[in-house]
Enzyme design. Structure first.
Site, PDB file in Angstrom:
ATOM      1  CE  LYS A 229      -4.173  -2.164   1.503  1.00 38.78           C
ATOM      2  NZ  LYS A 229      -5.157  -2.440   2.532  1.00 38.78           N
ATOM      3  NE  ARG A 269      -6.897  -8.875   0.635  1.00 44.09           N
ATOM      4  CZ  ARG A 269      -6.459  -8.159  -0.393  1.00 44.09           C
ATOM      5  NH1 ARG A 269      -5.457  -7.311  -0.235  1.00 44.09           N
ATOM      6  NH2 ARG A 269      -7.009  -8.293  -1.579  1.00 44.09           N
TER       7      ARG A 269
HETATM    8  N1  PMM Z   1      -6.982  -4.340   0.805  1.00 38.12           N
HETATM    9  C1  PMM Z   1      -7.258  -4.418  -0.498  1.00 38.12           C
HETATM   10  C2  PMM Z   1      -8.285  -5.256  -0.952  1.00 38.12           C
HETATM   11  N2  PMM Z   1      -9.007  -6.013  -0.094  1.00 38.12           N
HETATM   12  N3  PMM Z   1      -9.423  -6.725   2.115  1.00 38.12           N
HETATM   13  C3  PMM Z   1      -9.140  -6.662   3.419  1.00 38.12           C
HETATM   14  N4  PMM Z   1      -9.850  -7.409   4.293  1.00 38.12           N
HETATM   15  N5  PMM Z   1      -8.175  -5.843   3.909  1.00 38.12           N
HETATM   16  C4  PMM Z   1      -7.424  -5.050   3.095  1.00 38.12           C
HETATM   17  O1  PMM Z   1      -6.563  -4.308   3.603  1.00 38.12           O
HETATM   18  C5  PMM Z   1      -7.688  -5.089   1.695  1.00 38.12           C
HETATM   19  C6  PMM Z   1      -8.722  -5.950   1.231  1.00 38.12           C
HETATM   20  C7  PMM Z   1      -6.425  -3.581  -1.421  1.00 38.12           C
HETATM   21  O2  PMM Z   1      -6.323  -3.991  -2.706  1.00 38.12           O
HETATM   22  P1  PMM Z   1      -5.322  -5.158  -3.307  1.00 38.12           P
HETATM   23  O3  PMM Z   1      -6.142  -6.409  -3.379  1.00 38.12           O
HETATM   24  O4  PMM Z   1      -4.964  -4.665  -4.648  1.00 38.12           O
HETATM   25  O5  PMM Z   1      -4.179  -5.291  -2.367  1.00 38.12           O
END
Ligand code: PMM
Length: 295
Positions: A229, A269
């Site tokens: 991020k 994640r």
């Molecule tokens: N970040 C993204 C997408 N989904 N879900 C959860 N639970 N927590 C997160 O921080 C999160 C998420 C950001 O997008 P990416 O899939 O491109 O990393």
């Protein structure tokens, strides 16, 4: 901030084979043309499944499959198209014994994913975008990840004015928790996520990350997504992040994983699984020798 202070155990209802006693690594599998760090790489279902299995081989405990980019300003995806992207991938990964979560805002997609073998619904809007998603999860006995954000992908960067940042995030997530309980999701199946980078400036994301014990006080296991991020850029040494290549943030991501694992979050994640799996292992090696760790 101290060792083990975020440990609220694991959500109920997951297969017994899922490791316990350490932080889990959730590998990100974006089946989208436009996700910010890996968009377009895995639109072909066969390549997506191969990548999911490769992540498990490198240390992922579960795989989060998403068919709609959540990045600021991303184009919304029709649930039919989203289902077309994720359903075959989830079915195949589940058939290979992979624990799968579905990253979606839509109840129809959540239903299709659960029917295909997903066990966890990960909704970055925590049931705000499509409240029926909570009913779908409740009926299927799924684990639900409620992530904090404000607004939609197109508006969230404008919604960073908080009265009192961390208490506001906690209060807003507590409201979403009440909505999930009202829909029939048992408390033991709820996981909370601070939503780093979602309606938060870089400084706000760092502050929420530092003060996660205030979120843990709600009593649920935590999932945290720092991976690649933008807010991490300022921690990348030597300004090496200037290229705009989000993989420049993978080492910093793993550093956050080490700290989060030492503090006992349920799961992180991440896109680049191996360094975070190693970071979790470092925390797990140290934990038995920490005399201050709550047991
Ligand atoms: N970040 C993204 C997408 N989904 N879900 C959860 N639970 N927590 C997160 O921080 C999160 C998420 C950001 O997008 P990416 O899939 O491109 O990393």
């Amino acid at each position: 901030m101290r060792t083990g202070d975020l440990d609220r155990g694991a959500p109920a209802g997951l297969p017994a084979a899922v490791p316990s006693g350490r932080t889990l690594v959730m590998g990100v599998l974006n089946v989208t043309p436009d996700s910010f760090s890996d968009g377009g790489a895995y639109l072909d279902p066969r390549r997506a499944v191969e990548h999911g299995i490769a992540m498990v081989d490198r240390g992922a405990d579960l795989v989060d499959v998403g068919g709609e980019s959540t990045r600021p300003g991303a184009t919304p995806v029709d649930p039919d198209e989203e289902i077309r992207r994720v359903e075959p991938v989830i079915r195949d990964l589940a058939a290979h014994g992979v624990l799968v979560s579905v990253d979606t805002l839509h109840s129809a997609t959540a239903q299709a994913a659960l029917d295909a073998g997903a066990r966890i619904v990960n909704d970055v809007s925590a049931g705000v975008h499509d409240p029926r998603i909570l009913d779908v999860a409740a009926r299927a006995d799924a684990v639900v990840v409620l992530q904090h954000r404000r607004g939609e992908a197109g508006t969230m960067t404008e919604l960073t004015a908080y009265d009192d940042l961390v208490p506001d995030v906690v209060a807003e997530l507590a409201q979403r928790r009440e909505a999930a309980l009202a829909a029939g999701v048992p408390a033991a199946r709820i996981v909370l996520d601070p939503g780093l980078g979602f309606a938060k400036t870089a400084a706000q994301s760092w502050e929420v990350l530092a003060r996660l014990e205030e979120l843990a006080a709600l009593g649920h296991p935590l999932l945290v997504g720092t991976s690649r991020k933008r807010f991490l850029a300022r921690a990348v040494a030597d300004g090496a992040d200037r290229s705009g290549d989000a993989t420049d943030r993978d080492a910093v991501t793993a550093a956050t994983t080490a700290l989060l694992a030492a503090r006992g979050v349920w799961a992180v994640r991440v896109h680049d699984v191996r360094p975070s799996a190693d970071a979790v292992a470092v925390a797990a090696e140290l934990a038995p020798y920490d005399r201050d760790r709550p047991r």
